[in-house]
Write a protein that holds these residues in place. Structure first.
Motif, PDB file in Angstrom:
ATOM      1  N   TYR A  61       0.830  -1.209   0.000  1.00 12.38           N
ATOM      2  CA  TYR A  61       0.000   0.000   0.000  1.00 12.38           C
ATOM      3  C   TYR A  61       0.866   1.260   0.000  1.00 12.38           C
ATOM      4  N   HIS A  62       1.856   1.302   0.874  1.00 10.99           N
ATOM      5  CA  HIS A  62       2.641   2.525   1.022  1.00 10.99           C
ATOM      6  C   HIS A  62       3.600   2.757  -0.141  1.00 10.99           C
ATOM      7  N   ILE A  65       1.150   4.129  -2.913  1.00 11.73           N
ATOM      8  CA  ILE A  65       0.518   5.434  -2.697  1.00 11.73           C
ATOM      9  C   ILE A  65       1.532   6.590  -2.837  1.00 11.73           C
ATOM     10  N   THR A  66       2.818   6.284  -2.737  1.00 14.52           N
ATOM     11  CA  THR A  66       3.811   7.370  -2.810  1.00 14.52           C
ATOM     12  C   THR A  66       4.655   7.356  -4.093  1.00 14.52           C
ATOM     13  N   VAL A  81      -0.235  15.189   3.274  1.00 15.80           N
ATOM     14  CA  VAL A  81      -0.860  13.878   3.454  1.00 15.80           C
ATOM     15  C   VAL A  81      -2.106  14.083   4.304  1.00 15.80           C
ATOM     16  N   GLY A  84      -3.795   8.879   6.882  1.00 10.83           N
ATOM     17  CA  GLY A  84      -2.487   8.213   6.951  1.00 10.83           C
ATOM     18  C   GLY A  84      -1.867   8.219   8.327  1.00 10.83           C
ATOM     19  N   THR A  89       2.798   6.257   4.886  1.00 11.20           N
ATOM     20  CA  THR A  89       2.939   7.112   3.704  1.00 11.20           C
ATOM     21  C   THR A  89       4.049   8.146   3.931  1.00 11.20           C
ATOM     22  N   ILE A 153      -1.696  13.628  -0.953  1.00 13.98           N
ATOM     23  CA  ILE A 153      -2.040  12.203  -0.877  1.00 13.98           C
ATOM     24  C   ILE A 153      -3.213  12.052   0.086  1.00 13.98           C
ATOM     25  N   ASP A 155      -4.901   9.624   2.034  1.00 12.51           N
ATOM     26  CA  ASP A 155      -4.699   8.271   2.563  1.00 12.51           C
ATOM     27  C   ASP A 155      -5.835   8.021   3.555  1.00 12.51           C
ATOM     28  N   GLN A 188      -6.881   7.315  -2.186  1.00 13.77           N
ATOM     29  CA  GLN A 188      -7.313   5.951  -1.871  1.00 13.77           C
ATOM     30  C   GLN A 188      -8.660   5.781  -2.555  1.00 13.77           C
TER      31      GLN A 188
END
Lengths: 284, 284
Positions: A61-62, A65-66, A81, A84, A89, A153, A155, A188
């Motif tokens: 996932y991390h 996402i980055t 962010v 999260g 993240t 992001i 998250d 997400q």
């Protein structure tokens, strides 16, 4: 006595895993926060009884996402962010020496507290000097920001409970405004497989398309999330995640990653036909 | 009364789904064969209590087990399917008018019988005139074949019980011999995520690499299999699934597919770093 944790993925499908120990259980003003230690996945953080992070597969996932956004624009300097709280993240972002500032806005301080206590694997970079933590509502936080972040992001949890407002048109519009000229938003974006998740994904993607000139969806294999087929959205004012992506440049950074690589960067945007059609048609 | 079907994905993780009706239950000389009707996945065929096929996601598995090879070499004329008693692999193959002959060797006639009765969705092309069914041991069937098939698809169960011999070096060697000059072998290759599955995948891939000059592994999202992250192997005497692949040619066939497309063909071979490393190092 045997303890098992069970998550309902739909009304008719559930996933269970054997628990060594229930380590933490607190109710915050926003949600129920639990940490369990399990035989199969190591420690797991759950919010309102849903798996958020497991020690075994959080890296997937991390990474996704980055690094997709960072590899599309390695000149990113200022990052926001939202959500999260586990810190994973932020941990991946801090690996880029080019990033100067990371603001993390987590509505629920208890998530950060529990993660710091039980999940150093994800939370161990929250004290990086470039990171500022805000325990605030992310929706309000972006309202007055303009041209401040190269990357946002989102998250978030599912669009139920505290995460709901992070799937609205107004929030996405404020994110657009908060982003710089080359700005990228990664969100997400649920799963295409089960009906409720797919509908949320279709709605969120449609809203983003009304606001951002470039909106793409990419996928990854997340075994502890419902169906294992998970999606992030990539929206940008200017940059395209494939056309503007320079694999050699990212590879020259020599970052070691367990899931992400520059081939999977491209491959992740190759969606199954049924997913492409849902997004194009705006219906499941 | 509520009926739930539960599958143990590992000793510590299990998946459950609510059952409308238990439609079929017979013990063959090889395994326990069951069909259940479920709320979430429609009808499900299980062998020895493990999900083989569900009406909801069988299209993913059957798209990916056939079209990747067929798109790499659209001149394939003679195909051998080993296992695949539900008929879904044969169904996808029969869509190619260029295929002249399909031999299907299924050790367990009861699997075909149950599929014909309860799963017309997968079994409805088993009566195609190009198809010959052999209820025999696939391992023995290939022993004396030479230069006969352009494609062999090993649509097997896990390497426990009747499927075990389909993961051996000797079997792969016989497949190599049974293939024509451009021959391709596609094999059900388990999952990289849980330890037991990953070990089986690493072993099988290692054996194939000792025999075939080209061996690649590709992935897809299979929600009802453990972890949802599933793999097939692609081995060939001569053809490479990316270098020898002509997307335009496959697209000109105008086959409608719900999962497979020519972008995902390429994307599926972009494996996560941890999977690539397991395969390269030969250990988990």
């Amino acid at each position: 006595m045997e303890l098992w944790y069970t998550e309902e993925h739909t009304d008719y499908a559930k996933f269970s895993t054997k628990v060594k120990k229930h380590l933490y259980s607190e109710k915050s003003p926003f949600q129920q926060v639990d940490v369990i230690d399990t035989y199969e996945y190591g420690k797991i953080l759950t919010l309102d009884g849903l798996v958020m992070v497991t020690e075994k597969d959080e890296f997937i996932y991390h990474d996704m996402i980055t690094h997709v956004a960072m590899a599309t624009n390695p000149d990113i300097k200022r990052v926001l962010v939202i959500g999260g709280g586990d810190g994973g993240t932020v941990r991946e972002l801090t690996r880029y020496s080019t990033i100067e500032k990371i603001d993390m806005v987590e509505i629920d301080e208890l998530v950060v507290k529990a993660s710091k206590e039980f999940l150093p694997i994800t939370s161990n970079k929250l004290d990086d000097e470039r990171v500022t933590l805000y325990f605030e509502d992310g929706i309000k936080f972006v309202e007055d920001k303009e041209n401040q972040y190269d990357l946002i992001i989102v998250d978030s949890t599912d669009p139920i409970g505290p995460g709901e407002g992070l799937f609205t048109r107004e929030f996405y519009r404020n994110c657009f405004k908060a982003l710089t000229e080359n700005g990228i938003l990664v969100n997400q974006n649920e799963s295409p497989y089960y009906e409720r998740d797919a509908k949320a994904m279709i709605r969120a993607t449609g809203k983003l398309k009304d606001i951002f000139p470039t909106v793409e969806v990419y996928q990854f294999h997340m075994p502890t999330y419902p169906s294992g087929h998970w999606l992030f959205g990539f929206a940008s004012k200017k940059l395209h995640p494939i056309k503007d992506f320079d694999a050699d440049r990212w590879n020259s950074l020599n970052l070691k990653t367990k899931y992400y690589n520059t081939d999977i960067h491209v491959g992740a945007f190759a969606l199954p036909t049924y997913v492409k059609e849902m997004i194009e048609n705006g219906t499941k």
